[in-house]
Motif scaffolding. Sequence first.
Motif, PDB file in Angstrom:
ATOM      1  N   ASP A 112     -15.106  58.981 -85.491  1.00  0.00           N
ATOM      2  CA  ASP A 112     -14.467  58.423 -84.305  1.00  0.00           C
ATOM      3  C   ASP A 112     -13.732  59.525 -83.544  1.00  0.00           C
ATOM      4  O   ASP A 112     -13.216  60.477 -84.136  1.00  0.00           O
ATOM      5  CB  ASP A 112     -13.469  57.334 -84.684  1.00  0.00           C
ATOM      6  CG  ASP A 112     -14.121  56.167 -85.415  1.00  0.00           C
ATOM      7  OD1 ASP A 112     -15.355  56.118 -85.479  1.00  0.00           O
ATOM      8  OD2 ASP A 112     -13.374  55.298 -85.915  1.00  0.00           O
ATOM      9  N   CYS A 113     -13.646  59.375 -82.237  1.00  0.00           N
ATOM     10  CA  CYS A 113     -12.925  60.334 -81.398  1.00  0.00           C
ATOM     11  C   CYS A 113     -12.145  59.561 -80.339  1.00  0.00           C
ATOM     12  O   CYS A 113     -12.740  58.955 -79.439  1.00  0.00           O
ATOM     13  CB  CYS A 113     -13.892  61.312 -80.738  1.00  0.00           C
ATOM     14  SG  CYS A 113     -13.062  62.578 -79.754  1.00  0.00           S
ATOM     15  N   SER A 114     -10.813  59.563 -80.434  1.00  0.00           N
ATOM     16  CA  SER A 114      -9.971  58.780 -79.526  1.00  0.00           C
ATOM     17  C   SER A 114      -9.771  59.454 -78.172  1.00  0.00           C
ATOM     18  O   SER A 114      -9.329  58.806 -77.225  1.00  0.00           O
ATOM     19  CB  SER A 114      -8.610  58.513 -80.172  1.00  0.00           C
ATOM     20  OG  SER A 114      -7.933  59.739 -80.425  1.00  0.00           O
ATOM     21  N   PHE A 115     -10.075  60.767 -78.079  1.00  0.00           N
ATOM     22  CA  PHE A 115      -9.917  61.490 -76.812  1.00  0.00           C
ATOM     23  C   PHE A 115     -10.879  62.667 -76.811  1.00  0.00           C
ATOM     24  O   PHE A 115     -10.640  63.694 -77.439  1.00  0.00           O
ATOM     25  CB  PHE A 115      -8.474  61.956 -76.656  1.00  0.00           C
ATOM     26  CG  PHE A 115      -8.168  62.573 -75.324  1.00  0.00           C
ATOM     27  CD1 PHE A 115      -8.640  62.015 -74.142  1.00  0.00           C
ATOM     28  CD2 PHE A 115      -7.422  63.739 -75.242  1.00  0.00           C
ATOM     29  CE1 PHE A 115      -8.355  62.579 -72.911  1.00  0.00           C
ATOM     30  CE2 PHE A 115      -7.135  64.325 -74.010  1.00  0.00           C
ATOM     31  CZ  PHE A 115      -7.597  63.738 -72.843  1.00  0.00           C
ATOM     32  N   LEU A 116     -11.990  62.517 -76.089  1.00  0.00           N
ATOM     33  CA  LEU A 116     -13.036  63.534 -76.127  1.00  0.00           C
ATOM     34  C   LEU A 116     -12.565  64.882 -75.604  1.00  0.00           C
ATOM     35  O   LEU A 116     -12.953  65.928 -76.125  1.00  0.00           O
ATOM     36  CB  LEU A 116     -14.246  63.053 -75.323  1.00  0.00           C
ATOM     37  CG  LEU A 116     -15.103  61.963 -75.979  1.00  0.00           C
ATOM     38  CD1 LEU A 116     -16.117  61.416 -74.989  1.00  0.00           C
ATOM     39  CD2 LEU A 116     -15.809  62.494 -77.219  1.00  0.00           C
TER      40      LEU A 116
ATOM     41  N   TYR B 266     -16.063  54.004 -74.733  1.00  0.00           N
ATOM     42  CA  TYR B 266     -14.962  53.445 -73.935  1.00  0.00           C
ATOM     43  C   TYR B 266     -14.721  54.313 -72.713  1.00  0.00           C
ATOM     44  O   TYR B 266     -14.754  55.549 -72.788  1.00  0.00           O
ATOM     45  CB  TYR B 266     -13.680  53.373 -74.765  1.00  0.00           C
ATOM     46  CG  TYR B 266     -13.721  52.373 -75.902  1.00  0.00           C
ATOM     47  CD1 TYR B 266     -13.219  51.091 -75.744  1.00  0.00           C
ATOM     48  CD2 TYR B 266     -14.275  52.728 -77.123  1.00  0.00           C
ATOM     49  CE1 TYR B 266     -13.258  50.180 -76.783  1.00  0.00           C
ATOM     50  CE2 TYR B 266     -14.318  51.819 -78.176  1.00  0.00           C
ATOM     51  CZ  TYR B 266     -13.810  50.548 -77.993  1.00  0.00           C
ATOM     52  OH  TYR B 266     -13.848  49.637 -79.031  1.00  0.00           O
TER      53      TYR B 266
ATOM     54  N   PRO C  85      -9.307  56.819 -72.738  1.00  0.00           N
ATOM     55  CA  PRO C  85      -8.909  57.315 -74.058  1.00  0.00           C
ATOM     56  C   PRO C  85      -8.340  56.207 -74.933  1.00  0.00           C
ATOM     57  O   PRO C  85      -7.957  55.134 -74.442  1.00  0.00           O
ATOM     58  CB  PRO C  85      -7.840  58.366 -73.725  1.00  0.00           C
ATOM     59  CG  PRO C  85      -8.073  58.732 -72.296  1.00  0.00           C
ATOM     60  CD  PRO C  85      -8.599  57.500 -71.645  1.00  0.00           C
ATOM     61  N   ASN C  86      -8.290  56.482 -76.247  1.00  0.00           N
ATOM     62  CA  ASN C  86      -7.683  55.570 -77.224  1.00  0.00           C
ATOM     63  C   ASN C  86      -8.366  54.205 -77.269  1.00  0.00           C
ATOM     64  O   ASN C  86      -7.712  53.178 -77.478  1.00  0.00           O
ATOM     65  CB  ASN C  86      -6.182  55.415 -76.964  1.00  0.00           C
ATOM     66  CG  ASN C  86      -5.449  56.736 -77.095  1.00  0.00           C
ATOM     67  OD1 ASN C  86      -5.659  57.481 -78.055  1.00  0.00           O
ATOM     68  ND2 ASN C  86      -4.613  57.051 -76.110  1.00  0.00           N
ATOM     69  N   TYR C  87      -9.681  54.210 -77.020  1.00  0.00           N
ATOM     70  CA  TYR C  87     -10.511  53.008 -77.174  1.00  0.00           C
ATOM     71  C   TYR C  87     -10.036  51.879 -76.262  1.00  0.00           C
ATOM     72  O   TYR C  87      -9.882  50.728 -76.691  1.00  0.00           O
ATOM     73  CB  TYR C  87     -10.527  52.564 -78.646  1.00  0.00           C
ATOM     74  CG  TYR C  87     -10.692  53.714 -79.606  1.00  0.00           C
ATOM     75  CD1 TYR C  87     -11.820  54.541 -79.555  1.00  0.00           C
ATOM     76  CD2 TYR C  87      -9.712  54.015 -80.548  1.00  0.00           C
ATOM     77  CE1 TYR C  87     -11.970  55.605 -80.438  1.00  0.00           C
ATOM     78  CE2 TYR C  87      -9.851  55.076 -81.427  1.00  0.00           C
ATOM     79  CZ  TYR C  87     -10.972  55.877 -81.364  1.00  0.00           C
ATOM     80  OH  TYR C  87     -11.103  56.935 -82.237  1.00  0.00           O
TER      81      TYR C  87
ATOM     82  N   GLN D  70     -14.410  58.352 -72.281  1.00  0.00           N
ATOM     83  CA  GLN D  70     -13.380  59.264 -72.763  1.00  0.00           C
ATOM     84  C   GLN D  70     -13.028  59.060 -74.237  1.00  0.00           C
ATOM     85  O   GLN D  70     -12.243  59.828 -74.793  1.00  0.00           O
ATOM     86  CB  GLN D  70     -12.116  59.131 -71.907  1.00  0.00           C
ATOM     87  CG  GLN D  70     -12.338  59.537 -70.455  1.00  0.00           C
ATOM     88  CD  GLN D  70     -11.052  59.624 -69.677  1.00  0.00           C
ATOM     89  OE1 GLN D  70     -10.202  60.459 -69.947  1.00  0.00           O
ATOM     90  NE2 GLN D  70     -10.906  58.722 -68.701  1.00  0.00           N
ATOM     91  N   SER D  71     -13.580  58.041 -74.872  1.00  0.00           N
ATOM     92  CA  SER D  71     -13.386  57.874 -76.317  1.00  0.00           C
ATOM     93  C   SER D  71     -14.591  57.158 -76.901  1.00  0.00           C
ATOM     94  O   SER D  71     -15.282  56.396 -76.214  1.00  0.00           O
ATOM     95  CB  SER D  71     -12.091  57.118 -76.636  1.00  0.00           C
ATOM     96  OG  SER D  71     -12.017  55.883 -75.935  1.00  0.00           O
TER      97      SER D  71
ATOM     98  N   ARG E 178     -16.127  55.426 -80.797  1.00  0.00           N
ATOM     99  CA  ARG E 178     -15.897  55.075 -82.201  1.00  0.00           C
ATOM    100  C   ARG E 178     -17.141  54.452 -82.802  1.00  0.00           C
ATOM    101  O   ARG E 178     -18.018  53.949 -82.108  1.00  0.00           O
ATOM    102  CB  ARG E 178     -14.704  54.120 -82.355  1.00  0.00           C
ATOM    103  CG  ARG E 178     -14.955  52.709 -81.882  1.00  0.00           C
ATOM    104  CD  ARG E 178     -13.821  51.778 -82.263  1.00  0.00           C
ATOM    105  NE  ARG E 178     -14.034  50.421 -81.785  1.00  0.00           N
ATOM    106  CZ  ARG E 178     -14.720  49.491 -82.459  1.00  0.00           C
ATOM    107  NH1 ARG E 178     -15.270  49.802 -83.640  1.00  0.00           N
ATOM    108  NH2 ARG E 178     -14.865  48.275 -81.977  1.00  0.00           N
TER     109      ARG E 178
END
Length: 250
Positions: free
Chosen positions: A182-186, A210, A213-215, A241-242, A244
Motif C-alpha cells: 500500500d502507498c498512502s502518498f505516491l 484514489y 492522498p491517504n485513500y 495520489q494513493s 492500496r
Amino acid sequence: MDCWSSAGSSFRETSPCFDLGARLSWGCLLPKNLQHWSEGSLALEEGLRLQGMAGGAQLGRDGVKTFAQITSTIITLYEGRCFTGRKLDICGSCNSFQDQGFLNRVNSICVQSGAWVCFDHPDFRGQQYILEHGEYPDFYRWNGRSDHLGSCRPIGMHGEHYRIEIFEGSHFRGPSMELTEDCSFLQGQGWDKTCINALKVYGDGAWVLYEEPNYRGRMYVVERGEFSSFNEWQARSASVQSIRRVVNYF
C-alpha cells in the motif's frame, strides 16, 4: 450474468443440503427449485462438475473445496441505517438492484464474505465504492455522499501476490514505478506526478486507486490486466495520489 438474491430472507437461512442438484454462479449455490437443473450434480466453469452434498463439496479437477469456500461471496443491502428495513441478499454480479425489486436507496451494508465494488448507477456505471468483509451501518462508512446505489459485483481474488506497475504516460509510456505494498502518498515514494495514465496489474490481487492522498476521494478498482489509459478503469481523469491492495476478503 446470473445472481441469486432475495428481498425477504437471508441466504444463510437456505437449506444446507443441495443433493438434488444446484448451480454454481460466481461462488453462489442456487437450489434446484429456482431453476431447471440436472439432478445429482452441479455444472461448473469449463466443464468442471460438482457433486452437491450436505456439509461439503468435492471438485473433480482441482482437489477439494469446502461448502463454505464455494458460497464465499455474499453481500446484504439494507434500506435503513444500522441494518434496518427491507434487505436484499446478493451473491454474484447484479447489474440493477431495482430489477430485483429493491429500490436504489441503500443506507447500510453487511459484507458477509468476499470483497465488492458497488456503483451508484445500474449496469456497473458511475462512482465506485469498494467494500470489504465487515459491517457498514451508514453510507458514510463506505465514503458515500448519499444513499444511492444501483449495481454491484464481487472483486476477484486470484491469490496472495500483489504487484502493480504505474506509468506517467498513456499506452505505458514515460517513467514507471512498481509497487507491492500500500502507498498512502505516491509523491512521498518518489512519484513526482499527481496522475497515472496507464498501469499493469501483474500479480494476483486487486488494487484500489484514489484521487487524493491517504485513500480519500474517488476510488477505482483494478484487477489483473493491462490498462492503457485512465478511461479503462472508468476514471474521469488521470489523477491518482494513493493506492492500496484489496486484502480483506474473509
